[in-house]
Design a protein around this motif. Structure first.
Motif, short mmCIF file in Angstrom:
data_model
loop_
_atom_site.label_atom_id
_atom_site.label_comp_id
_atom_site.label_asym_id
_atom_site.label_seq_id
_atom_site.Cartn_x
_atom_site.Cartn_y
_atom_site.Cartn_z
N GLY A 222 -35.54 40.49 -6.71
CA GLY A 222 -35.98 41.13 -5.47
C GLY A 222 -36.73 40.18 -4.56
N GLN A 223 -37.53 39.29 -5.16
CA GLN A 223 -38.28 38.33 -4.35
C GLN A 223 -37.33 37.37 -3.64
OE1 GLN A 223 -40.83 36.70 -7.35
NE2 GLN A 223 -42.14 38.52 -7.42
N ALA A 224 -36.27 36.94 -4.31
CA ALA A 224 -35.29 36.07 -3.66
C ALA A 224 -34.57 36.81 -2.54
CB ALA A 224 -34.29 35.55 -4.69
N ILE A 225 -34.26 38.08 -2.75
CA ILE A 225 -33.64 38.89 -1.69
C ILE A 225 -34.59 38.99 -0.50
CG2 ILE A 225 -32.88 41.21 -1.07
CD1 ILE A 225 -31.92 41.52 -3.99
N ALA A 226 -35.86 39.23 -0.77
CA ALA A 226 -36.85 39.33 0.31
C ALA A 226 -36.93 38.02 1.09
CB ALA A 226 -38.21 39.70 -0.26
N ALA A 227 -36.86 36.89 0.39
CA ALA A 227 -36.91 35.59 1.06
C ALA A 227 -35.72 35.42 2.00
CB ALA A 227 -36.94 34.47 0.02
N ALA A 228 -34.55 35.85 1.56
CA ALA A 228 -33.37 35.76 2.41
C ALA A 228 -33.49 36.68 3.63
CB ALA A 228 -32.12 36.12 1.60
#
Length: 365
Positions: free
Chosen positions: A120-126
């Protein structure tokens, strides 16, 4: 001049699809220097999904990010930004669970505490970067948290009966009393790559089928987690029988709640990297995976690539770490097993590049 398309999946845990394709192509050209090779490494949403797109799409850029791994410790990883262009790839981020919340990131299995927050954190970064589309691979997950970690990273809150934040991972699922999605980030266009159609709960659900490989080995623990996932589905207003909702320990279902579309992984990857067009101009196609067995015909990369080749009237060859006796290899013009070439499974696993190279030479001859 022979034109060969190399479109293998990763050989899980030993070599990525991109590296496997490169080794096979180099080996083929050592036998046939005039051969024209085209690398189209494949994936079905699991390990190597980001690497496959990075190798197949010119100008794709890895975007470094530090996230919380499945055990909570920091992990240095990256998501992939596909270059802006007039086609369907414009403004797209590719993120895979294997490199963010994957089971290979654990030193030991943590069936109760591992969670999907890093994904989820990687998705948020994108999303912070401003992408308009997400392509998410959800294979090789480490947890059975129902996707709660991922949703938390995107703004959701999960509270117990006392109004406190519920414990992360499978451990806290049964204690969730209320869910607050008011701050959940708005989903852009989201395509989720998965090679399974399992529902969230029941005998084919996340806990029963995939729980054991993540450490839920006791039937009582599987039943406890299954009941907790059913409870979570009620709170999220998710139909637990939805095909694919049980993928990645329930992350598939959580993404459906977010507004995503679940799609067959190999088919979607092939579409996005233009595999059918590449095969149409080829004389031979080479595909492969770590283990080709009786289930490899069910939506896995080699069988899907073989179907595209058959549609184009192009012969296809198979390379696999091992080929089981019950596997149907009749759709392939030729096949090579690294285990047979090396003399044992251990030898093949110990030096996959060497034996991939031997396999590539064998098929070229």
């Amino acid at each position: 001049m022979t034109r060969i398309v190399f479109a293998p999946d990763s050989f899980k845990g030993t070599i990525t699809a991109a590296d496997a394709a490169a080794v096979l192509a180099d080996a083929w050209q050592s036998v046939d220097p005039e051969a024209q090779v085209l690398l189209r490494p494949m994936a079905d949403g699991g390990e190597g999904t980001v690497a496959a797109f990075a190798a197949a799409v010119p100008g794709a850029e890895r975007m470094p990010v530090t996230i919380d791994g499945p055990a909570g410790s920091p992990v240095q990883t990256s998501w992939l930004l596909l270059p802006a262009s007039p086609d369907a790839l414009a403004g797209t981020a590719v993120i895979d669970m294997a490199s963010t919340s994957g089971i290979e990131l654990l030193d030991e299995l943590r069936p109760w505490d591992a969670d999907s927050s890093g994904f989820g954190q990687a998705i948020a970064a994108a999303l912070d970067h401003g992408v308009a589309r997400l392509v998410l691979g959800i294979g090789s997950s480490a947890s059975t948290d129902g996707g709660t970690g991922m949703l938390r990273a995107l703004g959701a809150r999960f509270f117990d009966a006392a109004g406190l934040d519920a414990v992360a991972g499978a451990r806290g699922l049964a204690d969730i009393a209320t869910v607050d999605l008011s701050e959940l980030r708005t989903a852009p266009e989201v395509r989720v790559l998965t090679d399974v159609t399992n529902p969230l709960t029941g005998p084919r659900g996340a806990a029963a089928v995939f729980g054991p490989q993540k450490g839920l080995t006791e039937r009582a623990d599987q039943d406890r987690t299954d009941a907790a996932l059913a409870h979570l589905a009620t709170l999220l207003r998710l139909d637990p029988t939805t095909p694919g909702s049980g993928a990645a320990g329930g992350v598939g279902g959580a993404l459906v709640v977010w507004g995503a579309t679940l799609v067959p992984g190999a088919e979607e990857v092939a579409r996005l990297i233009g595999l059918a067009d590449a095969i149409a101009t080829a004389d031979v196609v080479v595909t492969g995976e770590g283990s080709y067995d009786g289930q490899s015909g069910d939506g896995k990369v080699p069988s899907f690539v073989a179907s595209l080749a058959a549609d184009a009237g192009v012969p296809v060859m198979l390379v696999a770490g091992r080929i089981d006796e019950d596997a149907d290899t009749g759709i392939f013009a030729a096949s090579a097993s690294l285990t047979d070439l090396a003399g044992s499974s251990a030898a093949a696993l110990g030096d996959p590049r060497r034996w991939l190279r031997e396999a590539g030479k064998q098929l070229a001859r």
